[in-house]
Write a protein that holds these residues in place. Structure first.
Motif, PDB file in Angstrom:
ATOM      1  N   HIS A 252     -34.641 -16.339 -14.771  1.00  0.00           N
ATOM      2  CA  HIS A 252     -34.549 -15.308 -15.805  1.00  0.00           C
ATOM      3  C   HIS A 252     -35.746 -14.373 -15.658  1.00  0.00           C
ATOM      4  CE1 HIS A 252     -36.600 -18.794 -17.698  1.00  0.00           C
ATOM      5  NE2 HIS A 252     -37.201 -17.952 -18.522  1.00  0.00           N
ATOM      6  N   VAL A 253     -35.506 -13.091 -15.906  1.00  0.00           N
ATOM      7  CA  VAL A 253     -36.444 -12.038 -15.504  1.00  0.00           C
ATOM      8  C   VAL A 253     -36.906 -11.202 -16.697  1.00  0.00           C
ATOM      9  CG1 VAL A 253     -36.707  -9.964 -14.075  1.00  0.00           C
ATOM     10  CG2 VAL A 253     -35.314 -11.875 -13.237  1.00  0.00           C
ATOM     11  N   VAL A 254     -38.219 -10.998 -16.772  1.00  0.00           N
ATOM     12  CA  VAL A 254     -38.785  -9.918 -17.600  1.00  0.00           C
ATOM     13  C   VAL A 254     -39.675  -9.102 -16.673  1.00  0.00           C
ATOM     14  CG1 VAL A 254     -40.195  -9.276 -19.579  1.00  0.00           C
ATOM     15  CG2 VAL A 254     -38.767 -11.330 -19.707  1.00  0.00           C
ATOM     16  N   PHE A 305     -36.039 -22.841 -21.764  1.00  0.00           N
ATOM     17  CA  PHE A 305     -34.668 -23.063 -22.230  1.00  0.00           C
ATOM     18  C   PHE A 305     -34.252 -21.976 -23.214  1.00  0.00           C
ATOM     19  CE2 PHE A 305     -35.499 -27.051 -20.235  1.00  0.00           C
ATOM     20  CZ  PHE A 305     -34.261 -27.426 -19.733  1.00  0.00           C
ATOM     21  N   ALA A 306     -35.170 -21.566 -24.075  1.00  0.00           N
ATOM     22  CA  ALA A 306     -34.880 -20.436 -24.965  1.00  0.00           C
ATOM     23  C   ALA A 306     -34.794 -19.141 -24.176  1.00  0.00           C
ATOM     24  CB  ALA A 306     -35.971 -20.327 -26.036  1.00  0.00           C
ATOM     25  N   GLY A 307     -35.649 -19.029 -23.155  1.00  0.00           N
ATOM     26  CA  GLY A 307     -35.740 -17.788 -22.384  1.00  0.00           C
ATOM     27  C   GLY A 307     -34.653 -17.612 -21.352  1.00  0.00           C
ATOM     28  N   GLY A 308     -34.113 -18.741 -20.845  1.00  0.00           N
ATOM     29  CA  GLY A 308     -33.128 -18.604 -19.778  1.00  0.00           C
ATOM     30  C   GLY A 308     -32.494 -19.909 -19.348  1.00  0.00           C
ATOM     31  N   ALA A 309     -32.099 -20.743 -20.322  1.00  0.00           N
ATOM     32  CA  ALA A 309     -31.332 -21.967 -20.039  1.00  0.00           C
ATOM     33  C   ALA A 309     -32.045 -22.920 -19.081  1.00  0.00           C
ATOM     34  CB  ALA A 309     -29.939 -21.615 -19.494  1.00  0.00           C
ATOM     35  N   LEU A 314     -39.244 -15.448 -14.057  1.00  0.00           N
ATOM     36  CA  LEU A 314     -39.899 -14.394 -13.263  1.00  0.00           C
ATOM     37  C   LEU A 314     -40.394 -13.353 -14.257  1.00  0.00           C
ATOM     38  CD1 LEU A 314     -37.390 -14.003 -10.286  1.00  0.00           C
ATOM     39  CD2 LEU A 314     -39.694 -14.986 -10.196  1.00  0.00           C
ATOM     40  N   ILE A 315     -41.646 -13.490 -14.648  1.00  0.00           N
ATOM     41  CA  ILE A 315     -42.195 -12.697 -15.743  1.00  0.00           C
ATOM     42  C   ILE A 315     -43.374 -11.892 -15.214  1.00  0.00           C
ATOM     43  CG2 ILE A 315     -43.075 -12.762 -18.122  1.00  0.00           C
ATOM     44  CD1 ILE A 315     -40.321 -14.179 -17.744  1.00  0.00           C
TER      45      ILE A 315
END
Length: 366
Positions: A252-254, A305-309, A314-315
């Protein structure tokens, strides 16, 4: 090679990229921020075209039948994935369109015909992500019990699909899970002998299944360097079957102009604004039934898990994210999926700023 060579998963880029989970509200997140992904169809098609134009390799949906409770009940609003892929085939030109199918819920004779339909509609760009199932609440919706030997059922299911695609005359199938008479099905898919297959397995039985049925395995890790173990293990298991299975991960990406800005937003959406009751429920079910993550992931990485399961975060800046992807490639990953809080708002910045860096690093061609 078992598949049609023009399929994007066999394309020239050393490190391949796919957009994951945009068929469901919230995407992979369990957050309450107002900008969370609403999964409106018009925006999904916009993102699909954007990814297609940028040369990304694949669109991968999640298969969900029920939400995860809490305040937002994330993923309750989700599009079924075979029809999703067929629809996106009509609005894209080059990108692979995957369907994610739960083996126990969808009959193999139906899947064989539906997947062949997508393959013709997309001119050979279809793919199948085979999931043997882990969520008892979803099984209950279908009136099914969750069996222990789900991968055994998966192998029978996969054999039936394959035989439909390659049989020259109708056949009977007598298995433990399926007893079928006079089975046939035309047309065969464009890809021969079958469309590209994926599987996301973490347990040893899951990896054995992937070694026999998948062209690519998707796996998670807590740290990039730890990815070497599942890659080596998967390669060994595939070799025993006389096969080569590529290994992908999922992130998951920010992506923001500054590291601080990216980290602040991650903290905001995945901690401050996390849908805590939903995170509790999701993590509890995953840990008990799915066996999809390292044991310490649940203890250490609630935010992930809240941010991307529970996928890898990748922040940061485009440079930081590109460097992380270079490390993934060096460890042996063939590519990764990416997901965002809001795909439409955030994918353009990623494409504009990260892709050129990956090209410079030799991971992708312009």
């Amino acid at each position: 090679m078992t598949t049609h060579m023009s399929h994007p998963m066999h394309g020239p880029n050393k490190f391949k990229l796919g957009v994951f989970s945009m068929n469901a509200d919230g995407g992979l997140t369990l957050t309450k921020v107002p900008e969370r992904w609403p999964a409106r169809w018009s925006e999904i098609t916009e993102v699909a075209r954007m990814a297609d134009r940028a040369g990304l390799e694949f669109l991968l949906p999640i298969a969900r039948w029920k939400g995860f409770g809490g305040e937002m009940n994330s993923r309750e609003w989700s599009y079924e994935t075979l029809t999703f892929a067929a629809a996106l085939a009509g609005v894209t030109e080059r990108i692979a369109v995957f369907s994610t199918v739960h083996v126990p819920m969808v009959h193999p004779v139906f899947v064989a015909k539906a997947l062949a339909t997508v393959d013709h509609a997309s001119n050979g760009r279809a793919g199948l992500n085979i999931v043997c199932g882990w969520n008892p609440e979803e099984f209950a919706m279908f009136g099914l019990d969750m069996i222990e030997n789900r991968y055994e059922q998966g192998l029978e299911w996969f054999e039936i699909v394959q035989r439909i695609y390659t049989a020259t005359e109708p056949f009977d199938f007598e298995g433990k899970f399926y007893k079928l008479k006079n089975v046939s099905g035309q047309p065969a898919p464009v890809q021969r002998p079958r469309p590209v297959t994926l599987n996301a397995a973490f347990s040893p039985p899951g990896r054995d299944f992937a070694a026999r049925a998948a062209d690519f395995l998707f796996t998670t890790f807590t740290e990039i360097e730890k990815g070497r173990e599942p890659i080596g293990d998967m390669k060994r298991r595939a070799l025993e079957q006389g096969r080569d299975v590529g290994v992908y991960t999922t992130c998951h990406v920010v992506c923001r102009p500054s590291q601080a800005e990216a980290e602040d937003y991650y903290e905001f959406y995945a901690s401050t604004m996390a849908d805590q009751a939903s995170v509790d429920h999701y993590m509890g079910q995953k840990e008990k039934f799915a066996h999809s993550h390292e044991a310490d992931a649940y203890r250490l990485h609630r935010k992930r898990f809240a941010g991307g399961a529970g996928t890898y975060p990748l922040i940061g800046t485009p440079e930081h994210i590109a460097e992380e992807m270079v490390r993934m490639s060096e460890v042996g990953f063939a590519g990764t999926t990416i997901s965002f809080v809001n795909f439409k708002d955030e994918l353009p910045y990623f494409l504009e700023n990260v892709l050129p860096l990956l090209q410079r690093a030799g991971l992708r061609v312009a």
